[in-house]
Design an enzyme around this catalytic site. Sequence first.
Site, mmCIF file in Angstrom:
data_model
loop_
_atom_site.group_PDB
_atom_site.id
_atom_site.type_symbol
_atom_site.label_atom_id
_atom_site.label_comp_id
_atom_site.label_asym_id
_atom_site.label_seq_id
_atom_site.Cartn_x
_atom_site.Cartn_y
_atom_site.Cartn_z
ATOM 1 N N SER A 1 67.893 55.747 5.046
ATOM 2 C CA SER A 1 66.992 54.625 4.766
ATOM 3 C C SER A 1 65.643 55.151 4.285
ATOM 4 O O SER A 1 65.220 56.255 4.671
ATOM 5 C CB SER A 1 66.805 53.841 6.069
ATOM 6 O OG SER A 1 65.719 52.950 5.961
ATOM 7 N N TYR B 1 63.968 53.711 14.767
ATOM 8 C CA TYR B 1 64.977 53.564 13.713
ATOM 9 C C TYR B 1 64.795 54.613 12.609
ATOM 10 O O TYR B 1 65.744 55.308 12.232
ATOM 11 C CB TYR B 1 64.911 52.145 13.124
ATOM 12 C CG TYR B 1 65.825 51.954 11.942
ATOM 13 C CD1 TYR B 1 67.194 51.862 12.113
ATOM 14 C CD2 TYR B 1 65.316 51.879 10.648
ATOM 15 C CE1 TYR B 1 68.047 51.703 11.025
ATOM 16 C CE2 TYR B 1 66.146 51.712 9.560
ATOM 17 C CZ TYR B 1 67.510 51.628 9.752
ATOM 18 O OH TYR B 1 68.347 51.481 8.668
ATOM 19 N N LYS C 1 67.382 57.719 11.642
ATOM 20 C CA LYS C 1 67.975 57.957 10.320
ATOM 21 C C LYS C 1 67.655 59.370 9.825
ATOM 22 O O LYS C 1 68.491 60.027 9.201
ATOM 23 C CB LYS C 1 67.463 56.895 9.341
ATOM 24 C CG LYS C 1 68.036 55.520 9.601
ATOM 25 C CD LYS C 1 69.502 55.486 9.197
ATOM 26 C CE LYS C 1 70.286 54.380 9.817
ATOM 27 N NZ LYS C 1 71.696 54.370 9.449
HETATM 28 N N1 LIG Z 1 70.213 46.207 5.457
HETATM 29 C C1 LIG Z 1 69.232 46.995 4.986
HETATM 30 O O1 LIG Z 1 68.231 46.526 4.385
HETATM 31 C C2 LIG Z 1 69.369 48.497 5.115
HETATM 32 C C3 LIG Z 1 68.408 49.329 4.484
HETATM 33 C C4 LIG Z 1 68.537 50.708 4.606
HETATM 34 C C5 LIG Z 1 69.605 51.241 5.321
HETATM 35 N N2 LIG Z 1 70.512 50.412 5.928
HETATM 36 C C6 LIG Z 1 71.620 51.013 6.665
HETATM 37 O O2 LIG Z 1 72.839 50.523 6.127
HETATM 38 C C7 LIG Z 1 73.839 50.460 7.146
HETATM 39 C C8 LIG Z 1 74.459 49.077 7.197
HETATM 40 O O3 LIG Z 1 73.439 48.136 7.523
HETATM 41 P P1 LIG Z 1 73.727 46.569 7.573
HETATM 42 O O4 LIG Z 1 72.482 45.885 7.137
HETATM 43 O O5 LIG Z 1 75.015 46.270 6.887
HETATM 44 O O6 LIG Z 1 73.874 46.340 9.159
HETATM 45 P P2 LIG Z 1 74.904 45.357 9.940
HETATM 46 O O7 LIG Z 1 74.362 45.207 11.310
HETATM 47 O O8 LIG Z 1 75.177 44.135 9.151
HETATM 48 O O9 LIG Z 1 76.229 46.230 9.968
HETATM 49 C C9 LIG Z 1 76.401 47.284 10.863
HETATM 50 C C10 LIG Z 1 77.832 47.302 11.340
HETATM 51 O O10 LIG Z 1 77.969 48.387 12.253
HETATM 52 C C11 LIG Z 1 78.785 47.953 13.326
HETATM 53 N N3 LIG Z 1 78.476 48.755 14.508
HETATM 54 C C12 LIG Z 1 77.288 48.823 15.175
HETATM 55 N N4 LIG Z 1 77.415 49.625 16.247
HETATM 56 C C13 LIG Z 1 78.693 50.086 16.245
HETATM 57 C C14 LIG Z 1 79.419 50.943 17.092
HETATM 58 N N5 LIG Z 1 78.862 51.494 18.192
HETATM 59 N N6 LIG Z 1 80.702 51.221 16.800
HETATM 60 C C15 LIG Z 1 81.296 50.638 15.711
HETATM 61 N N7 LIG Z 1 80.666 49.802 14.875
HETATM 62 C C16 LIG Z 1 79.373 49.534 15.137
HETATM 63 C C17 LIG Z 1 78.427 46.482 13.519
HETATM 64 O O11 LIG Z 1 79.481 45.789 14.220
HETATM 65 C C18 LIG Z 1 78.231 46.019 12.099
HETATM 66 O O12 LIG Z 1 79.419 45.478 11.545
HETATM 67 C C19 LIG Z 1 73.134 50.843 8.446
HETATM 68 O O13 LIG Z 1 73.376 52.213 8.716
HETATM 69 C C20 LIG Z 1 71.677 50.622 8.146
HETATM 70 O O14 LIG Z 1 70.849 51.444 8.954
HETATM 71 C C21 LIG Z 1 70.425 49.054 5.826
#
Ligand SMILES: NC(=O)c1ccc[n+]([C@@H]2O[C@H](COP(=O)([O-])OP(=O)(O)OC[C@H]3O[C@@H](n4cnc5c(N)ncnc54)[C@H](O)[C@@H]3O)[C@@H](O)[C@H]2O)c1
Length: 286
Positions: A107, A139, A143
């Site tokens: 991120s 967070y 990362k």
């Molecule tokens: N959404 C953003 O703006 C953004 C920006 C930068 C990075 N990210 C990164 O992208 C990735 C996806 O983010 P997102 O927005 O789709 O989040 P989200 O919460 O929608 O999806 C995360 C998924 O991980 C699963 N999960 C969480 N803990 C778990 C565990 N212990 N075991 C198995 N599954 C587990 C959840 O059930 C969920 O389906 C993350 O790593 C996040 O840090 C997101």
Amino acid sequence: MRVLVTGGSGYVGSVVCRHLAETHDIAIFDQRPPQTPSAPFIRGDILNSAHLHEAVHDMDAVVHLAAIPHPNNDPSDAVMNVNVMGTQRVVEAVALGNPRRIVIASSDSTYGFVFGRGEIKPEAIPVDEAHPARPMDSYGLSKLLGEEICRRYTRHCGLETVCLRYCWVWCEREYARLAAMSNTPEHFVGQLWGYVDVRDVAQAIGKSLETPDITHATLNITAAKTFQRAPSVELARRFLPEGLEIRDPGWFEADPHRTFIDWTRAKELIGFEPQYDAWEEAGLSV
Ligand SMILES: NC(=O)c1ccc[n+]([C@@H]2O[C@H](COP(=O)([O-])OP(=O)(O)OC[C@H]3O[C@@H](n4cnc5c(N)ncnc54)[C@H](O)[C@@H]3O)[C@@H](O)[C@H]2O)c1
């Protein structure tokens, strides 16, 4: 290629799985099932090594997205546990199994600006991957440590690791709010007014899986422009420190609304090129 996607039921994961399923054999690993199934689902916890070894062993590659995706609702311990120990266990399972490559979700919060309460500011723009990473929140730190875990396994056993530093990931719900958000730059200084379309995230992941000859890479993944009406030079003058180093003097001349996040490395290494622009997606003009 057989690809396991952790967090494949999530917001980013569901789009990534649909995209990857066009060319690869996908399986979703998550603690909850996907709303719209696009691939076989394996229920599991990234903190459980037995679940991971079972799911990973006959895969060719892994995309690791499962995480607590911001520091807002969970205690720091939970964020660190799921994001750091979870990543450690996923990468360890990959290193012991068949896959040669893992692509993980990092991120832009690793730099520290996003959740830095306005206290962490860029030292130079556009921000490239060599910029100091100084998160003050759990967070961003989780990362950054995830990236370090990847580097350690590349050094240790030659595992191919790609860490993608996404900006704020956008889809329809953000495009619907663009008009309001584009006029309030003071609320988005931490993000440096940056975003990336979720389909461009999927593009970057696909290219990270398919590009040969990568040992380790950490790459910024962003849209080409900010989501602000004000030109970037004006935003910098109003909200960023005086005397800030401009690493590339021609950067904003090429496009007055150009992003502050430099994605040149992703372009050169994996051929990433952002395709989606907020203004076009929202049907508005800047
Ligand atoms: N959404 C953003 O703006 C953004 C920006 C930068 C990075 N990210 C990164 O992208 C990735 C996806 O983010 P997102 O927005 O789709 O989040 P989200 O919460 O929608 O999806 C995360 C998924 O991980 C699963 N999960 C969480 N803990 C778990 C565990 N212990 N075991 C198995 N599954 C587990 C959840 O059930 C969920 O389906 C993350 O790593 C996040 O840090 C997101």
